[in-house]
Design a protein around this motif. Sequence first.
Motif, PDB file in Angstrom:
ATOM      1  N   LEU A  97       0.830  -1.210   0.000  1.00  0.00           N
ATOM      2  CA  LEU A  97       0.000   0.000   0.000  1.00  0.00           C
ATOM      3  C   LEU A  97       0.863   1.258   0.000  1.00  0.00           C
ATOM      4  N   MET A  98       1.961   1.236   0.753  1.00  0.00           N
ATOM      5  CA  MET A  98       2.852   2.393   0.788  1.00  0.00           C
ATOM      6  C   MET A  98       3.504   2.633  -0.569  1.00  0.00           C
ATOM      7  N   ASN A  99       3.762   1.562  -1.338  1.00  0.00           N
ATOM      8  CA  ASN A  99       4.294   1.743  -2.688  1.00  0.00           C
ATOM      9  C   ASN A  99       3.298   2.470  -3.580  1.00  0.00           C
ATOM     10  N   LEU A 100       2.023   2.151  -3.434  1.00  0.00           N
ATOM     11  CA  LEU A 100       0.999   2.835  -4.220  1.00  0.00           C
ATOM     12  C   LEU A 100       0.853   4.291  -3.774  1.00  0.00           C
ATOM     13  N   VAL A 101       0.941   4.522  -2.471  1.00  0.00           N
ATOM     14  CA  VAL A 101       0.881   5.897  -1.953  1.00  0.00           C
ATOM     15  C   VAL A 101       2.067   6.707  -2.475  1.00  0.00           C
ATOM     16  N   VAL A 219      -2.590   3.074 -14.280  1.00  0.00           N
ATOM     17  CA  VAL A 219      -1.435   2.194 -14.484  1.00  0.00           C
ATOM     18  C   VAL A 219      -1.683   0.835 -13.822  1.00  0.00           C
ATOM     19  N   SER A 220      -2.289   0.845 -12.642  1.00  0.00           N
ATOM     20  CA  SER A 220      -2.598  -0.413 -11.940  1.00  0.00           C
ATOM     21  C   SER A 220      -3.518  -1.284 -12.779  1.00  0.00           C
ATOM     22  N   LEU A 273       1.924  -3.973  -6.544  1.00  0.00           N
ATOM     23  CA  LEU A 273       0.933  -4.924  -7.046  1.00  0.00           C
ATOM     24  C   LEU A 273       1.491  -6.344  -7.122  1.00  0.00           C
ATOM     25  N   ILE A 274       2.734  -6.476  -7.571  1.00  0.00           N
ATOM     26  CA  ILE A 274       3.343  -7.809  -7.668  1.00  0.00           C
ATOM     27  C   ILE A 274       3.449  -8.442  -6.286  1.00  0.00           C
ATOM     28  N   ASN A 275       3.755  -7.621  -5.272  1.00  0.00           N
ATOM     29  CA  ASN A 275       3.857  -8.144  -3.916  1.00  0.00           C
ATOM     30  C   ASN A 275       2.515  -8.639  -3.392  1.00  0.00           C
ATOM     31  N   LEU A 276       1.425  -8.160  -3.959  1.00  0.00           N
ATOM     32  CA  LEU A 276       0.098  -8.586  -3.506  1.00  0.00           C
ATOM     33  C   LEU A 276      -0.374  -9.868  -4.201  1.00  0.00           C
ATOM     34  N   LEU A 277       0.373 -10.323  -5.215  1.00  0.00           N
ATOM     35  CA  LEU A 277       0.000 -11.566  -5.885  1.00  0.00           C
ATOM     36  C   LEU A 277       0.281 -12.753  -4.958  1.00  0.00           C
ATOM     37  N   PRO A 278      -0.540 -13.806  -5.038  1.00  0.00           N
ATOM     38  CA  PRO A 278      -0.367 -14.972  -4.145  1.00  0.00           C
ATOM     39  C   PRO A 278       0.801 -15.856  -4.540  1.00  0.00           C
ATOM     40  N   ILE A 279       1.983 -15.259  -4.627  1.00  0.00           N
ATOM     41  CA  ILE A 279       3.201 -15.988  -4.977  1.00  0.00           C
ATOM     42  C   ILE A 279       3.968 -16.288  -3.689  1.00  0.00           C
ATOM     43  N   PRO A 280       4.352 -17.547  -3.442  1.00  0.00           N
ATOM     44  CA  PRO A 280       5.087 -17.881  -2.219  1.00  0.00           C
ATOM     45  C   PRO A 280       6.275 -16.948  -1.996  1.00  0.00           C
ATOM     46  N   ALA A 281       6.441 -16.504  -0.761  1.00  0.00           N
ATOM     47  CA  ALA A 281       7.487 -15.578  -0.312  1.00  0.00           C
ATOM     48  C   ALA A 281       7.096 -14.124  -0.516  1.00  0.00           C
ATOM     49  N   MET A 282       6.017 -13.874  -1.269  1.00  0.00           N
ATOM     50  CA  MET A 282       5.519 -12.512  -1.446  1.00  0.00           C
ATOM     51  C   MET A 282       4.481 -12.195  -0.364  1.00  0.00           C
TER      52      MET A 282
END
Length: 333
Positions: A97-101, A219-220, A273-282
């Motif tokens: 969220l802070m990245n989007l802000v 962009v999102s 956004l990539i960090n919010l994807l359900p990818i292990p370790a994210m």
Amino acid sequence: MNTIIVSIIVFGVLIFVHEFGHFITAKLCGIKVNEFSMGFGPGIFSVKKGETLYSIRMLPLGGYVRMEGEDEKTQDPRAFSNKPVPARMAVIIAGPLMNLVLAVILIAIIGFFAGVPTTKVTVMPGSPADISGIKDGDVILTVDDRKVGSWDEAVNLISQRPNQTLKVEVLRDGRKMAFNVKTSVDPDTKRGIIGIKTVITRYSLLESLKSGIQKTLWVSSMIFASIPQLIGGKGVADLVGPLGIVHLVGEAAKVGVFNVLYLTAFISINLGLINLLPIPAMDGSRLVFLVVEFLRGKPVDPEKEGLIHFIGFALLMILMCFVLYRDFVRLYM
């Protein structure tokens, strides 16, 4: 040398903002934070204030906030694992969220000083817009019945329709008017154009902030739309790693500070956004485990969750090495 310095600043800001989101939310939730680190690997500098160690490490490709009880069981009431699920979710979400802000703020800064493109237009004489009846000062409301909230949205809709007739609704002197406009084709980009230019608004804090929010959302949406193609294998060739980003930052720096700020905002949106994807370790994967815990009323076995995150991290490192190699070949060979 300038490219390296600017790249370090860009990476540093992106990492700090992301990790600070996790850090400050953890503190607000009463969670014990053992370390706030910029970078991975061997330590370069560290200082302890209170219960938290603040450190800078050798590999500037990320960072982390190490919280008590994040990956292990403990009886400490201030441990991450002993806090309610909503509190832990808030800590995880806070980083992306802070990245989007950050993106909103950077785009707003650009808009305040360089100007915000509006949907009020000036018309080129003899252009399709002029021939259809659109006049200087008209404000575009919709394109083919699709509401337009920003100049970028208007351009995007028009550019996708070369040699086609569009219905363009405008606001003129308080009245809504609609015109049928036949697009022409830009000889360089082969995209649709109708011969209009935006009216720029400068030094407006409200308009700049509005522009920051609109462009970040726009962009999102473009990034989300590209994810299915990426999963299907399309667009993989366009992936860039740290070397590629350094090259892009260097090219942007040659043009000016606003280009660097906009590129930083774009990278920040991608990172969030990539960090919010359900990818292990994210972060997104941790959120999935928290949702499962909330639904079943008890947490997943920490060892199993830790193993999944470890495997995911290892795969991400392999992907990073592949992208780094490809960036090196593309840029230096």
